[in-house]
Design a protein around this motif. Sequence first.
Motif: not given
Length: 82
Positions: A73-78, A80, A82
Amino acid sequence: MNLGMFDSPDDVPIGAVVFDKDWEMPAEVAGKDGYFVDLRRPTGRKWRARYNRLRPASAWECRQLIAVGRLHIQRQKGAQWT
């Protein structure tokens, strides 16, 4: 149970965390089909294993699976765009 392994496919509960001896990793049971069990990891990896190659996961292996999910989850947030 025999040596920590399941005696039949019916002994493997859906939703349980098990350890796959072939892939040497814990996973969650997603479903069953005859002698095969569908497994999944929090990263999205899915595969099938014979029920007799699985055993219930230890407490440490359950924590390991949760940690992998949190890291994913942390890696997916990083990752993204933009």
